[in-house]
Design a protein around this motif. Structure first.
Motif, PDB file in Angstrom:
ATOM      1  N   THR A   2       0.833  -1.201   0.000  1.00 60.32           N
ATOM      2  CA  THR A   2       0.000   0.000   0.000  1.00 60.32           C
ATOM      3  C   THR A   2       0.869   1.252   0.000  1.00 60.32           C
ATOM      4  O   THR A   2       2.076   1.193   0.285  1.00 60.32           O
ATOM      5  N   GLN A   3       0.250   2.369  -0.313  1.00 60.19           N
ATOM      6  CA  GLN A   3       0.969   3.641  -0.255  1.00 60.19           C
ATOM      7  C   GLN A   3       1.488   3.881   1.159  1.00 60.19           C
ATOM      8  O   GLN A   3       2.611   4.347   1.335  1.00 60.19           O
ATOM      9  N   GLN A   4       0.677   3.570   2.162  1.00 58.04           N
ATOM     10  CA  GLN A   4       1.091   3.789   3.544  1.00 58.04           C
ATOM     11  C   GLN A   4       2.260   2.891   3.927  1.00 58.04           C
ATOM     12  O   GLN A   4       3.187   3.327   4.600  1.00 58.04           O
ATOM     13  N   GLN A   5       2.238   1.645   3.496  1.00 56.03           N
ATOM     14  CA  GLN A   5       3.348   0.733   3.785  1.00 56.03           C
ATOM     15  C   GLN A   5       4.640   1.233   3.144  1.00 56.03           C
ATOM     16  O   GLN A   5       5.705   1.206   3.773  1.00 56.03           O
ATOM     17  N   LEU A   6       4.563   1.687   1.902  1.00 57.84           N
ATOM     18  CA  LEU A   6       5.745   2.235   1.234  1.00 57.84           C
ATOM     19  C   LEU A   6       6.227   3.486   1.950  1.00 57.84           C
ATOM     20  O   LEU A   6       7.430   3.650   2.179  1.00 57.84           O
ATOM     21  N   ALA A   7       5.302   4.346   2.315  1.00 60.17           N
ATOM     22  CA  ALA A   7       5.669   5.567   3.033  1.00 60.17           C
ATOM     23  C   ALA A   7       6.384   5.233   4.335  1.00 60.17           C
ATOM     24  O   ALA A   7       7.411   5.840   4.660  1.00 60.17           O
ATOM     25  N   ASP A   8       5.856   4.262   5.071  1.00 58.63           N
ATOM     26  CA  ASP A   8       6.486   3.851   6.331  1.00 58.63           C
ATOM     27  C   ASP A   8       7.894   3.325   6.103  1.00 58.63           C
ATOM     28  O   ASP A   8       8.823   3.668   6.830  1.00 58.63           O
ATOM     29  N   LEU A  29      17.610  12.199  -4.130  1.00 64.10           N
ATOM     30  CA  LEU A  29      18.328  10.968  -4.439  1.00 64.10           C
ATOM     31  C   LEU A  29      18.234   9.993  -3.265  1.00 64.10           C
ATOM     32  O   LEU A  29      18.006   8.792  -3.452  1.00 64.10           O
ATOM     33  N   GLU A  30      18.351  10.515  -2.055  1.00 67.69           N
ATOM     34  CA  GLU A  30      18.253   9.664  -0.871  1.00 67.69           C
ATOM     35  C   GLU A  30      16.887   8.981  -0.797  1.00 67.69           C
ATOM     36  O   GLU A  30      16.795   7.772  -0.556  1.00 67.69           O
ATOM     37  N   LEU A  31      15.823   9.722  -1.017  1.00 65.25           N
ATOM     38  CA  LEU A  31      14.485   9.137  -0.974  1.00 65.25           C
ATOM     39  C   LEU A  31      14.298   8.128  -2.096  1.00 65.25           C
ATOM     40  O   LEU A  31      13.706   7.066  -1.892  1.00 65.25           O
ATOM     41  N   ALA A  32      14.808   8.428  -3.264  1.00 64.93           N
ATOM     42  CA  ALA A  32      14.700   7.496  -4.388  1.00 64.93           C
ATOM     43  C   ALA A  32      15.368   6.161  -4.043  1.00 64.93           C
ATOM     44  O   ALA A  32      14.817   5.091  -4.319  1.00 64.93           O
ATOM     45  N   PHE A  33      16.525   6.220  -3.422  1.00 66.83           N
ATOM     46  CA  PHE A  33      17.204   4.981  -3.016  1.00 66.83           C
ATOM     47  C   PHE A  33      16.407   4.236  -1.949  1.00 66.83           C
ATOM     48  O   PHE A  33      16.322   3.009  -1.970  1.00 66.83           O
ATOM     49  N   ARG A  34      15.804   4.966  -1.005  1.00 64.98           N
ATOM     50  CA  ARG A  34      15.001   4.310   0.041  1.00 64.98           C
ATOM     51  C   ARG A  34      13.789   3.614  -0.560  1.00 64.98           C
ATOM     52  O   ARG A  34      13.423   2.505  -0.140  1.00 64.98           O
ATOM     53  N   ALA A  36      13.513   2.495  -3.727  1.00 61.92           N
ATOM     54  CA  ALA A  36      14.015   1.337  -4.464  1.00 61.92           C
ATOM     55  C   ALA A  36      14.355   0.193  -3.505  1.00 61.92           C
ATOM     56  O   ALA A  36      14.039  -0.975  -3.781  1.00 61.92           O
ATOM     57  N   HIS A  37      14.961   0.518  -2.382  1.00 62.55           N
ATOM     58  CA  HIS A  37      15.305  -0.493  -1.388  1.00 62.55           C
ATOM     59  C   HIS A  37      14.044  -1.149  -0.828  1.00 62.55           C
ATOM     60  O   HIS A  37      14.012  -2.361  -0.597  1.00 62.55           O
ATOM     61  N   VAL A  46      13.107   1.333 -10.716  1.00 57.31           N
ATOM     62  CA  VAL A  46      11.980   1.992 -10.053  1.00 57.31           C
ATOM     63  C   VAL A  46      11.725   3.366 -10.642  1.00 57.31           C
ATOM     64  O   VAL A  46      10.589   3.761 -10.849  1.00 57.31           O
ATOM     65  N   PHE A  47      12.793   4.093 -10.952  1.00 55.84           N
ATOM     66  CA  PHE A  47      12.681   5.442 -11.479  1.00 55.84           C
ATOM     67  C   PHE A  47      13.338   5.528 -12.838  1.00 55.84           C
ATOM     68  O   PHE A  47      14.300   4.840 -13.119  1.00 55.84           O
ATOM     69  N   PHE A  48      12.792   6.386 -13.687  1.00 61.01           N
ATOM     70  CA  PHE A  48      13.411   6.648 -14.983  1.00 61.01           C
ATOM     71  C   PHE A  48      13.376   8.144 -15.235  1.00 61.01           C
ATOM     72  O   PHE A  48      12.582   8.876 -14.649  1.00 61.01           O
ATOM     73  N   TYR A  49      14.249   8.587 -16.092  1.00 58.57           N
ATOM     74  CA  TYR A  49      14.345   9.999 -16.418  1.00 58.57           C
ATOM     75  C   TYR A  49      14.522  10.130 -17.919  1.00 58.57           C
ATOM     76  O   TYR A  49      15.289   9.393 -18.524  1.00 58.57           O
TER      77      TYR A  49
END
Length: 54
Positions: A2-8, A29-34, A36-37, A46-49
């Motif tokens: 869920t969105q909440q689980q990912l947020a947590d 970048l830090e949040l993107a790595f978290r 992906a982890h 997970v992310f593309f540019y």
């Protein structure tokens, strides 16, 4: 997940995840790595540019 689980797992609010999904927010970048982890995936899966990304 869920969105909440990912947020947590990422240490952010659910509203941040909603904004990311809508394209209204670009993660640090830090949040993107978290995030992906949390999915146990490499960042580039997970992310593309770029305009030519599928």
């Amino acid at each position: 997940m869920t969105q909440q689980q990912l947020a947590d797992k990422a240490g952010v609010t659910r509203q941040t995840i909603v904004a990311l999904e809508k394209g209204n927010y670009s993660p640090s970048l830090e949040l993107a790595f978290r995030i992906a982890h949390a999915f146990n995936l490499p960042l580039e899966e997970v992310f593309f540019y770029g305009a030519n990304s599928d």
